[in-house]
Design a protein around this motif. Structure first.
Motif, PDB file in Angstrom:
ATOM      1  N   HIS A  59       0.853  -1.190   0.000  1.00 57.02           N
ATOM      2  CA  HIS A  59       0.000   0.000   0.000  1.00 57.02           C
ATOM      3  C   HIS A  59       0.886   1.236   0.000  1.00 57.02           C
ATOM      4  O   HIS A  59       2.081   1.149   0.251  1.00 57.02           O
ATOM      5  CB  HIS A  59      -0.949   0.012   1.203  1.00 57.02           C
ATOM      6  CG  HIS A  59      -0.242   0.124   2.518  1.00 57.02           C
ATOM      7  ND1 HIS A  59       0.445  -0.923   3.087  1.00 57.02           N
ATOM      8  CD2 HIS A  59      -0.090   1.175   3.356  1.00 57.02           C
ATOM      9  CE1 HIS A  59       0.976  -0.517   4.237  1.00 57.02           C
ATOM     10  NE2 HIS A  59       0.667   0.748   4.414  1.00 57.02           N
ATOM     11  N   GLY A  60       0.269   2.341  -0.305  1.00 51.94           N
ATOM     12  CA  GLY A  60       1.003   3.600  -0.322  1.00 51.94           C
ATOM     13  C   GLY A  60       1.104   4.167  -1.727  1.00 51.94           C
ATOM     14  O   GLY A  60       0.791   3.501  -2.713  1.00 51.94           O
ATOM     15  N   PRO A  61       1.529   5.421  -1.803  1.00 51.57           N
ATOM     16  CA  PRO A  61       1.560   6.114  -3.087  1.00 51.57           C
ATOM     17  C   PRO A  61       2.558   5.520  -4.087  1.00 51.57           C
ATOM     18  O   PRO A  61       3.653   5.113  -3.730  1.00 51.57           O
ATOM     19  CB  PRO A  61       1.974   7.542  -2.721  1.00 51.57           C
ATOM     20  CG  PRO A  61       2.057   7.623  -1.250  1.00 51.57           C
ATOM     21  CD  PRO A  61       1.947   6.259  -0.688  1.00 51.57           C
ATOM     22  N   GLN A  80     -10.075   0.868  -7.660  1.00 52.66           N
ATOM     23  CA  GLN A  80      -9.802   1.459  -6.349  1.00 52.66           C
ATOM     24  C   GLN A  80      -8.308   1.439  -6.033  1.00 52.66           C
ATOM     25  O   GLN A  80      -7.771   2.395  -5.472  1.00 52.66           O
ATOM     26  CB  GLN A  80     -10.581   0.713  -5.254  1.00 52.66           C
ATOM     27  CG  GLN A  80     -10.511   1.388  -3.897  1.00 52.66           C
ATOM     28  CD  GLN A  80     -11.133   2.774  -3.920  1.00 52.66           C
ATOM     29  OE1 GLN A  80     -12.255   2.956  -4.353  1.00 52.66           O
ATOM     30  NE2 GLN A  80     -10.397   3.774  -3.452  1.00 52.66           N
ATOM     31  N   PHE A  81      -7.624   0.371  -6.409  1.00 43.42           N
ATOM     32  CA  PHE A  81      -6.179   0.271  -6.221  1.00 43.42           C
ATOM     33  C   PHE A  81      -5.479   1.397  -6.980  1.00 43.42           C
ATOM     34  O   PHE A  81      -4.582   2.067  -6.450  1.00 43.42           O
ATOM     35  CB  PHE A  81      -5.713  -1.106  -6.687  1.00 43.42           C
ATOM     36  CG  PHE A  81      -4.265  -1.441  -6.476  1.00 43.42           C
ATOM     37  CD1 PHE A  81      -3.406  -0.642  -5.737  1.00 43.42           C
ATOM     38  CD2 PHE A  81      -3.757  -2.605  -7.024  1.00 43.42           C
ATOM     39  CE1 PHE A  81      -2.061  -0.980  -5.568  1.00 43.42           C
ATOM     40  CE2 PHE A  81      -2.419  -2.963  -6.850  1.00 43.42           C
ATOM     41  CZ  PHE A  81      -1.580  -2.138  -6.135  1.00 43.42           C
ATOM     42  N   ALA A  83      -8.331  -3.129 -15.083  1.00 37.90           N
ATOM     43  CA  ALA A  83      -9.676  -2.758 -14.622  1.00 37.90           C
ATOM     44  C   ALA A  83     -10.637  -2.670 -15.807  1.00 37.90           C
ATOM     45  O   ALA A  83     -11.754  -3.194 -15.751  1.00 37.90           O
ATOM     46  CB  ALA A  83      -9.617  -1.427 -13.872  1.00 37.90           C
ATOM     47  N   ARG A  84     -10.193  -2.031 -16.865  1.00 38.92           N
ATOM     48  CA  ARG A  84     -11.019  -1.852 -18.066  1.00 38.92           C
ATOM     49  C   ARG A  84     -11.405  -3.207 -18.674  1.00 38.92           C
ATOM     50  O   ARG A  84     -12.566  -3.461 -18.970  1.00 38.92           O
ATOM     51  CB  ARG A  84     -10.236  -1.007 -19.061  1.00 38.92           C
ATOM     52  CG  ARG A  84     -10.881  -0.814 -20.403  1.00 38.92           C
ATOM     53  CD  ARG A  84      -9.967  -0.069 -21.358  1.00 38.92           C
ATOM     54  NE  ARG A  84      -8.789  -0.887 -21.673  1.00 38.92           N
ATOM     55  CZ  ARG A  84      -7.643  -0.384 -22.121  1.00 38.92           C
ATOM     56  NH1 ARG A  84      -7.486   0.915 -22.294  1.00 38.92           N
ATOM     57  NH2 ARG A  84      -6.636  -1.186 -22.396  1.00 38.92           N
ATOM     58  N   ALA A  85     -10.416  -4.073 -18.874  1.00 41.99           N
ATOM     59  CA  ALA A  85     -10.672  -5.372 -19.497  1.00 41.99           C
ATOM     60  C   ALA A  85     -11.481  -6.279 -18.578  1.00 41.99           C
ATOM     61  O   ALA A  85     -12.349  -7.027 -19.053  1.00 41.99           O
ATOM     62  CB  ALA A  85      -9.353  -6.029 -19.890  1.00 41.99           C
ATOM     63  N   SER A 137      -2.476   6.444  -6.939  1.00 43.95           N
ATOM     64  CA  SER A 137      -2.167   7.726  -7.562  1.00 43.95           C
ATOM     65  C   SER A 137      -3.448   8.377  -8.073  1.00 43.95           C
ATOM     66  O   SER A 137      -3.992   7.944  -9.095  1.00 43.95           O
ATOM     67  CB  SER A 137      -1.189   7.535  -8.723  1.00 43.95           C
ATOM     68  OG  SER A 137      -1.036   8.749  -9.434  1.00 43.95           O
ATOM     69  N   ALA A 138      -3.888   9.404  -7.382  1.00 43.62           N
ATOM     70  CA  ALA A 138      -5.071  10.138  -7.831  1.00 43.62           C
ATOM     71  C   ALA A 138      -4.837  10.732  -9.214  1.00 43.62           C
ATOM     72  O   ALA A 138      -5.755  10.790 -10.041  1.00 43.62           O
ATOM     73  CB  ALA A 138      -5.430  11.227  -6.826  1.00 43.62           C
ATOM     74  N   GLU A 139      -3.589  11.148  -9.490  1.00 43.51           N
ATOM     75  CA  GLU A 139      -3.262  11.717 -10.798  1.00 43.51           C
ATOM     76  C   GLU A 139      -3.402  10.667 -11.901  1.00 43.51           C
ATOM     77  O   GLU A 139      -3.948  10.936 -12.969  1.00 43.51           O
ATOM     78  CB  GLU A 139      -1.848  12.305 -10.810  1.00 43.51           C
ATOM     79  CG  GLU A 139      -1.672  13.503  -9.895  1.00 43.51           C
ATOM     80  CD  GLU A 139      -1.429  13.120  -8.430  1.00 43.51           C
ATOM     81  OE1 GLU A 139      -1.262  11.914  -8.123  1.00 43.51           O
ATOM     82  OE2 GLU A 139      -1.437  14.029  -7.587  1.00 43.51           O
TER      83      GLU A 139
END
Length: 139
Positions: free
Chosen positions: A86-88, A124-125, A107-109, A130-132
């Motif tokens: 976990h973590g950035p 979510q991961f 995630a898409r596939a 990274s929000a960016e």
């Protein structure tokens, strides 16, 4: 002082090492991702590019397989770099982008083949890492 600020220190960001040779093959020599991944199978960016190529061609299961491979190779690299699960994982660090792109592609596939739990978990991961990256790759 913002009373909602988290005063507990979280884990430090993880920065994957650069793979200069693989980047050179992709950028300077314009080698196809399939050749780069054959020469550098741990290079997640090449797997992400293969996943995107397959997706754009309508080969969803193939895209899923490429993304999953790059995701797992990226997890291995993150652990070697000291990541503890976990973590950035900062998007602005170029070497992290391959893993983050594989995570988004997975995630898409996964959603496309009906693996909703996996799609949500990967989304979510990505957001937590990274929000960016989440903002950039969710467009």
């Amino acid at each position: 002082m913002d009373i909602h600020q988290n005063l507990l220190s979280g884990p430090n960001p993880t920065y994957l090492p650069e793979n200069e040779e693989a980047n050179r093959l992709l950028v300077e020599e314009s080698k196809p991702p399939v050749e780069v991944v054959a020469a550098h199978p741990t290079f997640s960016l090449a797997w992400a590019l293969l996943a995107d190529e397959a997706w754009e061609a309508g080969r969803v299961v193939e895209s899923y397989a490429y993304a999953r491979t790059g995701y797992h190779r990226g997890l291995d690299a993150l652990r070697r770099a000291g990541w503890k699960g976990h973590g950035p994982i900062p998007w602005e660090h170029a070497a992290n982008r391959g893993f983050l792109r594989c995570l988004a592609a997975l995630a898409r596939a996964a959603e496309a083949i009906g693996e909703q739990d996996e799609a949500e978990r990967c989304g979510q991961f990505l957001k937590d890492s990274s929000a960016e990256a989440y903002a950039e790759l969710s467009k």
